[in-house]
Motif scaffolding. Sequence first.
Motif, PDB file in Angstrom:
ATOM      1  N   LYS A 157      -2.364  -6.610  -3.672  1.00 20.37           N
ATOM      2  CA  LYS A 157      -2.617  -7.678  -2.719  1.00 20.37           C
ATOM      3  C   LYS A 157      -1.332  -8.370  -2.264  1.00 20.37           C
ATOM      4  O   LYS A 157      -0.971  -8.317  -1.098  1.00 20.37           O
ATOM      5  N   ASN A 158      -0.636  -9.006  -3.189  1.00 13.54           N
ATOM      6  CA  ASN A 158       0.571  -9.678  -2.729  1.00 13.54           C
ATOM      7  C   ASN A 158       1.767  -9.517  -3.653  1.00 13.54           C
ATOM      8  O   ASN A 158       2.828 -10.040  -3.390  1.00 13.54           O
ATOM      9  N   LEU A 159       1.574  -8.793  -4.758  1.00 10.99           N
ATOM     10  CA  LEU A 159       2.688  -8.550  -5.664  1.00 10.99           C
ATOM     11  C   LEU A 159       2.783  -7.046  -5.924  1.00 10.99           C
ATOM     12  O   LEU A 159       1.766  -6.365  -5.985  1.00 10.99           O
ATOM     13  N   ALA A 160       3.997  -6.606  -6.128  1.00  9.10           N
ATOM     14  CA  ALA A 160       4.165  -5.168  -6.326  1.00  9.10           C
ATOM     15  C   ALA A 160       4.154  -4.790  -7.789  1.00  9.10           C
ATOM     16  O   ALA A 160       4.377  -3.642  -8.135  1.00  9.10           O
ATOM     17  N   ASP A 161       3.894  -5.747  -8.683  1.00  5.75           N
ATOM     18  CA  ASP A 161       3.900  -5.439 -10.117  1.00  5.75           C
ATOM     19  C   ASP A 161       2.848  -4.386 -10.448  1.00  5.75           C
ATOM     20  O   ASP A 161       1.872  -4.211  -9.728  1.00  5.75           O
ATOM     21  N   ASP A 162       3.058  -3.765 -11.616  1.00  8.80           N
ATOM     22  CA  ASP A 162       2.097  -2.754 -12.030  1.00  8.80           C
ATOM     23  C   ASP A 162       0.718  -3.353 -12.243  1.00  8.80           C
ATOM     24  O   ASP A 162      -0.294  -2.709 -12.003  1.00  8.80           O
ATOM     25  N   SER A 167      -5.258  -6.004  -7.084  1.00 11.10           N
ATOM     26  CA  SER A 167      -5.342  -5.021  -6.005  1.00 11.10           C
ATOM     27  C   SER A 167      -6.635  -5.176  -5.236  1.00 11.10           C
ATOM     28  O   SER A 167      -7.658  -5.610  -5.774  1.00 11.10           O
ATOM     29  N   CYS A 168      -6.565  -4.779  -3.997  1.00 13.08           N
ATOM     30  CA  CYS A 168      -7.767  -4.688  -3.172  1.00 13.08           C
ATOM     31  C   CYS A 168      -8.281  -3.257  -3.255  1.00 13.08           C
ATOM     32  O   CYS A 168      -7.527  -2.326  -3.503  1.00 13.08           O
ATOM     33  N   LEU A 169      -9.552  -3.091  -3.007  1.00  5.86           N
ATOM     34  CA  LEU A 169     -10.102  -1.751  -2.902  1.00  5.86           C
ATOM     35  C   LEU A 169     -10.056  -1.310  -1.443  1.00  5.86           C
ATOM     36  O   LEU A 169     -10.312  -2.103  -0.537  1.00  5.86           O
ATOM     37  N   VAL A 170      -9.709  -0.066  -1.223  1.00  7.22           N
ATOM     38  CA  VAL A 170      -9.719   0.490   0.127  1.00  7.22           C
ATOM     39  C   VAL A 170     -10.795   1.573   0.152  1.00  7.22           C
ATOM     40  O   VAL A 170     -10.797   2.469  -0.696  1.00  7.22           O
ATOM     41  N   ILE A 171     -11.704   1.441   1.076  1.00  8.36           N
ATOM     42  CA  ILE A 171     -12.859   2.327   1.084  1.00  8.36           C
ATOM     43  C   ILE A 171     -12.949   3.054   2.424  1.00  8.36           C
ATOM     44  O   ILE A 171     -12.912   2.419   3.481  1.00  8.36           O
ATOM     45  N   GLY A 172     -13.068   4.349   2.373  1.00  5.72           N
ATOM     46  CA  GLY A 172     -13.332   5.109   3.591  1.00  5.72           C
ATOM     47  C   GLY A 172     -14.805   5.471   3.625  1.00  5.72           C
ATOM     48  O   GLY A 172     -15.392   5.775   2.586  1.00  5.72           O
ATOM     49  N   VAL A 190      -2.559   5.093  -0.004  1.00  7.50           N
ATOM     50  CA  VAL A 190      -2.261   3.727   0.411  1.00  7.50           C
ATOM     51  C   VAL A 190      -0.984   3.279  -0.275  1.00  7.50           C
ATOM     52  O   VAL A 190      -0.799   3.556  -1.459  1.00  7.50           O
ATOM     53  N   ASN A 191      -0.118   2.621   0.444  1.00 12.53           N
ATOM     54  CA  ASN A 191       0.954   1.915  -0.253  1.00 12.53           C
ATOM     55  C   ASN A 191       1.362   0.674   0.521  1.00 12.53           C
ATOM     56  O   ASN A 191       0.957   0.463   1.658  1.00 12.53           O
ATOM     57  N   GLY A 192       2.123  -0.180  -0.164  1.00 10.98           N
ATOM     58  CA  GLY A 192       2.498  -1.446   0.437  1.00 10.98           C
ATOM     59  C   GLY A 192       1.705  -2.582  -0.195  1.00 10.98           C
ATOM     60  O   GLY A 192       1.025  -2.406  -1.209  1.00 10.98           O
ATOM     61  N   LEU A 193       1.818  -3.743   0.398  1.00 14.94           N
ATOM     62  CA  LEU A 193       1.095  -4.913  -0.076  1.00 14.94           C
ATOM     63  C   LEU A 193       0.220  -5.430   1.052  1.00 14.94           C
ATOM     64  O   LEU A 193       0.653  -5.489   2.208  1.00 14.94           O
ATOM     65  N   TYR A 194      -0.991  -5.817   0.673  1.00 10.67           N
ATOM     66  CA  TYR A 194      -1.900  -6.224   1.728  1.00 10.67           C
ATOM     67  C   TYR A 194      -1.367  -7.417   2.510  1.00 10.67           C
ATOM     68  O   TYR A 194      -1.445  -7.455   3.730  1.00 10.67           O
ATOM     69  N   ASP A 195      -0.798  -8.374   1.805  1.00 15.73           N
ATOM     70  CA  ASP A 195      -0.364  -9.593   2.485  1.00 15.73           C
ATOM     71  C   ASP A 195       0.963  -9.418   3.200  1.00 15.73           C
ATOM     72  O   ASP A 195       1.347 -10.268   3.992  1.00 15.73           O
ATOM     73  N   VAL A 196       1.689  -8.383   2.879  1.00 17.92           N
ATOM     74  CA  VAL A 196       3.021  -8.223   3.474  1.00 17.92           C
ATOM     75  C   VAL A 196       2.992  -7.125   4.531  1.00 17.92           C
ATOM     76  O   VAL A 196       2.961  -7.389   5.720  1.00 17.92           O
ATOM     77  N   GLU A 197       2.975  -5.933   4.052  1.00 17.62           N
ATOM     78  CA  GLU A 197       2.988  -4.790   4.966  1.00 17.62           C
ATOM     79  C   GLU A 197       2.395  -3.622   4.218  1.00 17.62           C
ATOM     80  O   GLU A 197       2.707  -3.416   3.046  1.00 17.62           O
TER      81      GLU A 197
END
Lengths: 601, 650
Positions: A198-203, A207-212, A243-250
């Motif tokens: 979501k907004n941090l890159a820590d392990d 996280s958000c779920l991404v659903i197709g 998926v990669n990146g952060l939801y709140d950033v990019e």
Amino acid sequence: MDSKEKLSDTSDKWLDAYNDRVASLYTFTQCMTLSDIKADGDWKLIIADLGTGSYDMKLKVYKNTNLMSEHTIMDLPTGVVTFYLDTLEPRTPAIAVASGPYIYIYKNLRPYFKFTLPPLEIHPVEQDLWDQARQDHVSPIIMKETLESLRQEGATLTTRSLRLLQLDPSDLDTFIQVQKSAPLKRQTVITCLGTLKKNLADDDAISCLVIGTESKAIYVLDPEAFTVLATMELPSVPVFLSVNGLYDVEYRIVTSCRNGCVYTIKRGSNEAVVKHTIELKSQPVGMERIGKNIYVGTMDQMLHCFTAKGKKLWSIKMPATIMTLEAIDFKPKGFSGVAVALGNSQVQIYKEKYLTDVIHTEDVVTGLRFGHFAREDGTLVMTTRSGSLFVKILKRTAKFEERDLSAGPPAAQNVKLNVPKKTKLFVDQTLRERENAVAMHRTFQRDLYLLRLNVAREYVKALENSMNPHLIRSHRASQAYSSGWLLEQLKPNLKTLFVVQGVGPTFRLTVNLQNTSLTQVSTSLLITFEYDDKLYSFHKKLIQVPMLVPGLMYLYESFIDCLSDKGVSDTVKVYVLKQGRSMPLITGVISMPVSEAVVLS
Amino acid sequence: MADETVNVEAAALTTHDRDQDLKTTKIPTAEVHVPNVHSDPSKSRPRKFPDIPLFERKNWLIHLHYVQREFEKCKVLIREVLGESSGMCEYAVYVQALILRQEGKIQESLELFQTCALLNPHSADNLKQVARSLFLLARHKAAIDVYNEAAKLSERDWEVAHNQGVCYMYLRDFEKAKQCLHHALEYRRHEVTYVMLGKIFLMEGDIKHAIDVYRAAVEHSPENPDLLTTLGLLYMQVGQYQKAFESLGNALTFDPTHTKAIMAAGSMMQSHNDFDVALTKYRILGVNTPESPPLWNNVGMCFFGKKKYVAAISCLKRANYLAPFDWKILYNLGLVHLTMQQYASAFHFLSASINLRPKMAHLYMLLAVALTHLEDMDNALQSYEQAVKLDPTDPTIPLNYCVFLYNSGQRKQAAKQFSTFEQLLRAPKQSQQPVDQAVLDLASKLGPVLQVGENLVWKQPAQPSGPPVGETPTPTPVPPSVDNISNDAERQGAYAVPSREGTRNDLNNNHNLASSEADDSSQTGADNLSQLPLQGFENLDRSQLRTPLGLPSSPAPLTRMATTTGLDPEILASPTVEETAPDALYAMPMKRSVTRGGLAPLTHGSSTRGGALPALSRAPLPPAHDPEDDDDNECEEIEEQIETVKQRAM
């Protein structure tokens, strides 16, 4: 269960940790994951098992080599991921299992929450119809017709309406009565599942779920409130997500779709960036992202690599069908590559386009995961088509060669050409020719002329005897009992066809006669035979042929008895004669088949 | 914790969901608390209506099995799904159709795709697949119509434009095809589109544009060996050998076992007399395609170049066995046998070659030489006449003819042919290419003997060494005795053949090599497209080569040669093998080899009549034994035997 027997393995980089040939798992790469769900540093293997494909679906959690827990799943699981949905200590991730239109979330191995995909928009006319139906304002027949026309227009209807369209008019009423009180809704199915920090890159960041989904959309879910944060439209149904990146950033969502294209979605856009679309020639079988590059394995046995912008870097041909892909990111050694499971029971590991390792397995691998398992860093978990589960540990001493195993000049270059050998005889002949070339040439030419002369003579002779060359077709009837020899002859105005049937000792000879002239009839013809009377006896020795009308096919038969039981056969000549002419019009030579033994009466 | 969970869940659930959850109640194992709450009668409602499963709920699974090529499993699933949805599941039908297509049942697959298009008439994919099936059934016009429909649904679609272009190509409407393919390239750049476009240009014979297209294709995907090879072959065809070699080299970098690239590169090496390197490369092909006639032809000519004639004959005979109707192999066999002084065999190979290719002047010339040695002067004369008639531009033909005429005592005609030769040699077209030294040597011997010609000494015309104008030829002081001359000339006749060969090498831009390479490339082009289900050039080639196989039914269409050379009229092919059929399939890299092997300076005027070629006895030293060589000791021994006998015959 713990058969620790060694696999015949060519690669010395892996240790066999666990083999279970009777695990009876029916699963895929996307239904397997490795996670530290107890936050005790002992990573578990989580597998969503499709069971038989229609029932007995289970969520299985392996701790080390033991099955730790099992949960029944309602419908076929589409994908499994683990993610952190809160900031509570200890940091235990939740398991999300996608199945049908739902996502089941388990925390601490207990059911925690069930998310349902937001229902899709219903066509207003359809909604209206069912509303009226609820108050019985519309007749079932009209309802069916309206729905049918809606479908023709291309509107996507609810399952309920589609079902109604298939029913007989007599069943319509009951169906509507049963269904009408329930609210109408249009649902869809999840096809793939991923996570996005979501907004941090820590392990262990939330996280958000991404659903197709089957409705060609991608949803991003908020992990705390389970609301849809973002919805994106795709031109086709997504199959694999990366998926990669952060939801709140990019962030960037790369998805391969059923139309054979790979689309990229960026933050802020609710549609795929068409410019960066990768169109593949074949359906993708697996897609992974390593660094900035996208690796796609396709059905035509190719592994492609593209840049994030969709430019192709390279393609290599695999030795067999690709079953699945898995990215290998082994941080302790700084190695990253892609593992490709192939249809020839191999798992090959590529670093960029170079083959660095080959693992032979007992069966075709369909599911592949690399990562932490138990307390090991580099573990490869494989499930096979027959349902076995294999776990391999990467040796600490293992080194992946950076260069291609197949580099350098091909091995074939060191194989000698197989030049045909020549013998002493060849030398002798060569020398003989060298000395006598002129004589040889002249002899040859003279003999050739003689041969041609002889041929011409024979030809003239044959013409004179009306023994024109025949078109002979060998013909064997498919039945075991009748073997037929067939002769066909073409004359200017008479066409004949001879067929011998039977296995002996009695054969039937059929003579087909056809007058091929358009206007003239053929009259006063006779058929007779010439044969060795010690070998054959004809029932009819002479057949008088009546007037032949042009175009019609006439059949004349005679039975032939074979008199010998020695297994010999001879030729029989058939003459078609015209009264008053000594020369036969047509002569047919028939090679008789060898007869079966004579029945002594 | 459990309570909280329930609350959240209850809020999230719709009534329908709850119904679903009724079933969930059966899940529970001991540690699951939630379902207990659900089973509470106050919260769950009695089931009023049956739940209808979603038709598309297994689509993803079908797809996954499909891409893993587990078609059997797929079919079971599809049957299940179609049973549940009574055939309404579009995607299941779609995959079923795809599987049928993979199994080759195109017609059935077409019907299913049409069903899909009925179920969902607004999907471009369905229409595209219908069109694709029509295309596979070779119903190109119908396919184009359906693609037009699909184009309405999906704009700027590469697939539609490309496939339409391909359809137009097969309908031989090249303009429209090119237009469609250009559109396709605008929408999206794909290798296949480039390849198709290049193919169309090649079909139109427009090599320049084809090269442009392939160059663009190589820019687009620089690591595709097929594209690089095709480009290389096209460069070869237009004579840009440097670029061709670069391109082929690149192709081999990316795929060191690429058959076509090796073949083309090898033939280029051969033309530079790099026989050992070429042979090393051919070894790869010997493993990959051991039954390729062009390969054995080229290997044979490598050995020929290395003067290993026995090995050359072995290889060429194998090539001939593999492709009995390939005139180039027969030509080479004829040539090697001429060099080996096996004139009777040479005659047969050459006449067979002529039957397959009745319009080649060089074949007639070689035949004439063979006939001369077989002492069949009438036919040799006819053969020369035919050769001159067929190709009035090649200077070597009149030269050989001249030698022949001179030997048979017809000095006047010989002088006439010699002047023709001089004219041709001086023609601007020829002067740009180096003429073989042996030809010039021969000419400079012949000139004085015939007392014609302006030059006494011929030099490479490339050098600006034209004789001073007005210089009169110095008359030969004493003409040698008739006997001697004829002997000399006899030998000259023999040498002139190889010398012609040598020249041929240099002239190859006009002749064989160019055309053969052209074919080679077109063949490659075709092969690149071999996935596409229609005629490649190669197929066309083969079939056209095959047509003349049957003996001509009537002996009527004899060419003049048939009677004159005493050829068996039956063997003579009726002239159906035509220029329309592309030339043979591969480069004929015989060329310079012969020059090295066979040409002897005329000064060695030994008087033994009918003796061995001095060239053969003298020039080729017994081959040094090279352990790396492909022909082994046994072969070498035989070579040596032949050599020694030759020397003895001297």
